[in-house]
Design a protein around this motif. Structure first.
Motif, PDB file in Angstrom:
ATOM      1  N   UNK A   1       0.826  -1.194   0.000  1.00  0.00           N
ATOM      2  CA  UNK A   1       0.000   0.000   0.000  1.00  0.00           C
ATOM      3  C   UNK A   1       0.869   1.255   0.000  1.00  0.00           C
ATOM      4  N   UNK A   2       1.956   1.234   0.766  1.00  0.00           N
ATOM      5  CA  UNK A   2       2.872   2.382   0.807  1.00  0.00           C
ATOM      6  C   UNK A   2       3.529   2.610  -0.551  1.00  0.00           C
ATOM      7  N   UNK A   3       3.962   1.524  -1.192  1.00  0.00           N
ATOM      8  CA  UNK A   3       4.609   1.656  -2.499  1.00  0.00           C
ATOM      9  C   UNK A   3       3.618   2.157  -3.550  1.00  0.00           C
ATOM     10  N   UNK A   4       2.378   1.685  -3.449  1.00  0.00           N
ATOM     11  CA  UNK A   4       1.356   2.117  -4.402  1.00  0.00           C
ATOM     12  C   UNK A   4       1.084   3.602  -4.259  1.00  0.00           C
ATOM     13  N   UNK A   5       1.217   4.149  -3.035  1.00  0.00           N
ATOM     14  CA  UNK A   5       0.949   5.568  -2.788  1.00  0.00           C
ATOM     15  C   UNK A   5       2.234   6.307  -2.448  1.00  0.00           C
ATOM     16  N   UNK A   6       3.285   5.955  -3.145  1.00  0.00           N
ATOM     17  CA  UNK A   6       4.593   6.566  -2.896  1.00  0.00           C
ATOM     18  C   UNK A   6       4.529   8.079  -3.062  1.00  0.00           C
ATOM     19  N   UNK A   7       5.142   8.795  -2.108  1.00  0.00           N
ATOM     20  CA  UNK A   7       5.169  10.250  -2.172  1.00  0.00           C
ATOM     21  C   UNK A   7       3.982  10.920  -1.520  1.00  0.00           C
TER      22      UNK A   7
ATOM     23  N   UNK B   1      13.014   6.224   4.835  1.00  0.00           N
ATOM     24  CA  UNK B   1      13.766   7.163   5.647  1.00  0.00           C
ATOM     25  C   UNK B   1      12.798   8.051   6.403  1.00  0.00           C
ATOM     26  N   UNK B   2      13.272   8.614   7.493  1.00  0.00           N
ATOM     27  CA  UNK B   2      12.435   9.498   8.288  1.00  0.00           C
ATOM     28  C   UNK B   2      12.131  10.771   7.504  1.00  0.00           C
ATOM     29  N   UNK B   3      10.882  11.229   7.514  1.00  0.00           N
ATOM     30  CA  UNK B   3      10.540  12.453   6.775  1.00  0.00           C
ATOM     31  C   UNK B   3      11.236  13.690   7.320  1.00  0.00           C
ATOM     32  N   UNK B   4      11.784  13.578   8.536  1.00  0.00           N
ATOM     33  CA  UNK B   4      12.455  14.746   9.125  1.00  0.00           C
ATOM     34  C   UNK B   4      13.915  14.832   8.716  1.00  0.00           C
TER      35      UNK B   4
END
Length: 341
Positions: free
Chosen positions: A38-44, A77-80
């Protein structure tokens, strides 16, 4: 069964990194793979945990555990963490060596020899570790015994191990040097008492280790003692018609009666006398009756009925306090207790 890929299914696609298959497929649970896809499908896109849980059909707890698993891999990776910050960190340590799982553990954990030489050492929990999926994979590759432990644990629990459970097993096995036989024995016991949790098993094993219980034989003895105490408590609950488990204070009374080897027959009779006198359950009241009977040497109902009846008759003959006044004295004693339980 034969299956063919339909070409129309490839109208729109997203990529799955090779690392997923090469390094994480063996460790990842079905729920973790669902979350990853699901994460890869909604990458970004910024996606909430509750949204992911609803979309893939799993609980938020499993979703959180899956996100934790993938966040500790090299895929995310961490978004921060900004690219410039990452470059600066890499430039500051251009030749920094990569630590193996064992060396990372040794920096956090006393050695096995130091633990054996000092009983005062308190073992840390696996919650203090930060074992990544890659480190767990490396540990499995280095130890057939650990592989067997994972397989047997999954069979006992009837499902794949979650990341936090994998981490706890590696921590107990590799870093705290608990034998697989001990871990599996305690885990199986946890299943029988409706505590199917690796974390619960770890807590139990660690507490026993700190008490000097180390070998499989000692662990089995500890389980037998625990079961004996649990069985005694269950009998008291049924006898006292309790609808919930005892409070800590009530459990202290129950443990005291068991340690004093007071017969269940006598405890039951004390409970009946309590209901007759004050019409309610009171552990202090029951305990006061039992203390009186034990001090007098009573061990059975017959002892109480025979000798108490004789004492009452003797008091009547000597002009003592009537039986009805004894009951009032019992009630006065109860209502002036410092604490009701």
């Amino acid at each position: 069964m034969e299956i063919m890929v339909h070409p129309h299914g490839f109208g729109q696609m997203f990529g799955v990194p090779n690392l997923v298959v090469d390094q994480y497929l063996k460790l990842a649970t079905p729920s973790q793979l669902k979350v990853l896809l699901y994460l890869l499908r909604h990458s970004g896109q910024a996606i909430g945990q509750d949204e992911i849980a609803r979309a893939v059909g799993i609980s938020e707890e499993l979703t959180e555990e899956a996100l934790l698993f993938w966040s500790q891999t090299t895929l995310f990776e961490s978004p921060t963490t900004s690219p410039s910050a990452k470059k600066a960190e890499a430039a500051s340590q251009p030749n920094a060596p990569t630590r193996s799982p064992s060396s990372a553990a040794s920096a956090q954990q006393p050695t096995a020899s130091s633990r054996r030489s000092s009983d005062s050492v308190v073992l840390p929990s696996s919650k203090s570790s930060e074992l990544s999926p890659l480190e767990i994979t490396a540990a499995l590759e280095d130890s057939d015994d650990l592989k067997m432990l994972f397989q047997m644990a999954e069979q006992q629990m009837g499902r794949p191990l979650r990341h936090v459970e994998q981490r706890a097993l590696v921590w107990m096995h590799d870093y705290n040097n608990f034998g697989s036989d001990v871990i599996l024995t305690v885990l199986l016991y946890c299943m029988t008492i409706d505590k199917p949790s690796v974390s619960y098993a770890e807590t139990m094993i660690t507490n026993w280790w700190n008490e000097g219980i180390r070998t499989l034989s000692q662990v089995n003895d500890a389980i037998c003692r625990r079961e004996h105490r649990r069985s005694f408590t269950s009998h008291i609950q049924r006898t006292f018609e309790m609808q919930r488990k005892p409070t800590p204070k009530q459990q202290e009374f129950i443990d005291k009666w068991q340690d004093l080897d007071i017969p269940l027959e006598l405890i039951t009779y004390a409970y009946e006398k309590t209901l007759e006198n004050i019409d309610k359950l009171s552990f202090p009241y029951i305990n006061s009756i039992l203390e009186t009977w034990i001090a007098a040497g009573y061990r059975t109902r017959k002892d109480v009925d025979t000798y108490d009846h004789k004492k009452t008759e003797d008091k009547k003959t000597a002009g003592g306090v009537p039986e009805s006044e004894n009951a009032e004295a019992y009630q006065s004693f109860y209502y002036n207790l410092p604490e009701n339980v």
